[in-house]
Design a protein around this motif. Structure first.
Motif, PDB file in Angstrom:
ATOM      1  N   LEU A 211       0.825  -1.208   0.000  1.00 40.37           N
ATOM      2  CA  LEU A 211       0.000   0.000   0.000  1.00 40.37           C
ATOM      3  C   LEU A 211       0.862   1.261   0.000  1.00 40.37           C
ATOM      4  O   LEU A 211       0.365   2.356   0.257  1.00 40.37           O
TER       5      LEU A 211
ATOM      6  N   ARG B  86      -0.341   4.125  -2.108  1.00 37.45           N
ATOM      7  CA  ARG B  86      -1.500   4.782  -1.471  1.00 37.45           C
ATOM      8  C   ARG B  86      -1.036   5.728  -0.366  1.00 37.45           C
ATOM      9  O   ARG B  86      -1.502   6.876  -0.280  1.00 37.45           O
TER      10      ARG B  86
ATOM     11  N   ALA C 295      -3.484   0.338  10.704  1.00 37.00           N
ATOM     12  CA  ALA C 295      -4.727   0.878  10.152  1.00 37.00           C
ATOM     13  C   ALA C 295      -5.135   2.163  10.854  1.00 37.00           C
ATOM     14  O   ALA C 295      -5.609   3.113  10.216  1.00 37.00           O
TER      15      ALA C 295
ATOM     16  N   GLU D 152      -5.585   5.715   9.019  1.00 38.43           N
ATOM     17  CA  GLU D 152      -6.842   6.458   9.083  1.00 38.43           C
ATOM     18  C   GLU D 152      -6.630   7.873   9.609  1.00 38.43           C
ATOM     19  O   GLU D 152      -7.283   8.822   9.167  1.00 38.43           O
TER      20      GLU D 152
ATOM     21  N   VAL E 212      -8.257  -4.606   0.585  1.00 37.51           N
ATOM     22  CA  VAL E 212      -8.674  -3.225   0.844  1.00 37.51           C
ATOM     23  C   VAL E 212      -9.823  -2.842  -0.077  1.00 37.51           C
ATOM     24  O   VAL E 212     -10.783  -2.177   0.344  1.00 37.51           O
TER      25      VAL E 212
ATOM     26  N   TYR F 137     -10.253  -0.714   4.159  1.00 32.33           N
ATOM     27  CA  TYR F 137      -8.885  -0.564   4.664  1.00 32.33           C
ATOM     28  C   TYR F 137      -8.735  -1.107   6.090  1.00 32.33           C
ATOM     29  O   TYR F 137      -7.870  -1.944   6.373  1.00 32.33           O
TER      30      TYR F 137
END
Length: 406
Positions: free
Chosen positions: A39, A42, A100, A104, A166, A171
């Motif tokens: 990821l 991202r 995570a 976030e 995801v 996610y």
């Protein structure tokens, strides 16, 4: 880990089950260890990261996963794999969820801190090698450690499935799923895994054991070679999604799919490297691995076109690194004193992991964004792999062949 010599029947009774459980534990822990890298693109977009910041983020779990092997290898000599595997798997689970949370919140500093402790997952390698060694007779340890080492396919699973999870589940839910999987595997290991009847705990103090392992020439020799082979695999596995995005403009899932293919090729090659080492000797296989990686890195500098030439290049590079990863630990199994296997494994494993930490940093720092070029970083790979190949041939003394007596 002190190893006595049980009967072949006693070993065969539990070999397959315990090798399978150790490989499963290693695989899921490596998925967790490599959870950030797939990821990375991202995170770079969401957190507005520079190339260097992105490299640090994907590489940071490698630090604890590498250096922590020194301690876990020594502790495995004392407590055995049946205890160490579940402890490390359970300890990793909270940090998977915290990744995570950091994502976030959009917090780069928190992501670095949590990623650092996520590295606990990478220390299971130093548990599995001595555990598996104790279950197999010397003539089959290359095979056994190669099969166990194929658990590094967890990086392939992560590269392929993490972006898709995801997309499918969300996610945060993806990270919760991986955390639950770690706990479930820890429970399976605790219930069904057993240390070999040939293993006895080495209750000597940890520090003297590590000092004794450090004094062995084989420790440092194998550390260098494992940094070149497995370190190269780790570096490519973590940085390849970024490389493919920068050079070939792949999106997240396309880069993840190709990175998974790279990891699968290395996973398949690793047990082959162990088996070939049992047959032809680990020196020859390690040389082929390092020399092949040097030649393929030169080809990579030319940026071969998609799909076939570039794909062949990456697959062959993965195969070389997989072969070398298997052959080096076949070498450790042959040359390390049985009572020091855990400690030697920890140090060598740490070197391999750290060998995977620095290349992504170098690649990020030397990337020429204007020309979309990684020439400097790949040139350094050529130099290092060539040096490792020459060291394999000329830097490690061959054991004298015993003279026959009449």
């Amino acid at each position: 880990m002190t190893i006595t010599t049980p009967t072949p029947a006693a070993l065969r009774a539990g070999q397959t089950r315990n090798l399978a459980l150790a490989t499963l534990a290693f695989c899921i822990s490596f998925w967790a260890w490599n959870l950030i890298a797939p990821l990375g693109v991202r995170y770079a977009q969401d957190l507005d990261l520079s190339s260097t910041q992105k490299s640090v983020l994907v590489a940071i779990p490698i630090v604890v996963g590498s250096l922590g092997r020194i301690l876990t290898g020594a502790l495995t000599d004392r407590f055995g794999g049946r205890l160490m595997f579940p402890v490390l798997l359970v300890a990793t689970a909270p940090f998977v969820v915290l990744v995570a949370v950091a994502g976030e919140l959009g917090s780069y500093p928190m992501m670095l801190i949590v990623g650092f402790f996520l590295g606990i997952a990478g220390t299971t390698f130093a548990v599995g090698i001595p555990f598996v060694n104790a279950w197999y007779e010397p003539s089959k340890r290359g095979f056994a450690t190669g099969i166990f080492g194929a658990g590094m396919g967890g990086t392939a699973l992560s590269a392929f499935f993490t972006p898709r999870f995801v997309s499918w589940f969300g996610y945060v839910t993806t990270h919760v799923i991986i955390a639950i999987a770690l706990v479930v595997v820890a429970a399976l290991v605790w219930m069904f895994m057993h240390d070999s009847s040939g293993w006895q705990p080495n209750r000597a103090a940890v520090t003297p054991k590590l000092v004794a392992a450090v004094k062995l020439p084989i420790t440092w020799q194998m550390s260098l070679l494992y940094a070149a082979t497995f370190g190269g695999f780790v570096a490519f596995s973590t940085y390849l999604p970024t490389y493919l995005k920068d050079i070939y403009d792949f999106d997240l899932q396309a880069a993840g799919t190709r990175t998974a293919g790279f990891a699968v090729a290395a996973v398949i090659a690793r047990p082959i490297g162990g088996v070939l080492s049992d047959r032809f000797g680990p020196r020859a296989i390690t040389f082929i691995s390092c020399a092949g990686a040097a030649v393929l890195a030169i080809w990579m500098i030319t940026e071969p076109p998609l799909e076939i030439p570039a794909g062949i290049n990456f697959v062959l590079m993965a195969a070389c690194m997989g072969l070398g990863s298997g052959s080096v630990f076949a070498w450790v199994a042959q040359a390390a004193p049985p009572e020091r296997v855990g400690s030697v494994t920890g140090i060598v494993g740490a070197a391999g992991g750290m060998g995977g930490f620095f290349p992504p940093m170098v690649m990020g720092a030397t990337y020429n964004a204007a020309e979309h070029s990684y020439t400097i970083g790949l040139t350094l790979l050529v130099v290092f792999a060539t040096g490792a190949a020459l060291f394999t041939l000329f830097g490690i003394k061959r054991k004298p062949v015993p003279q026959s007596t009449v």
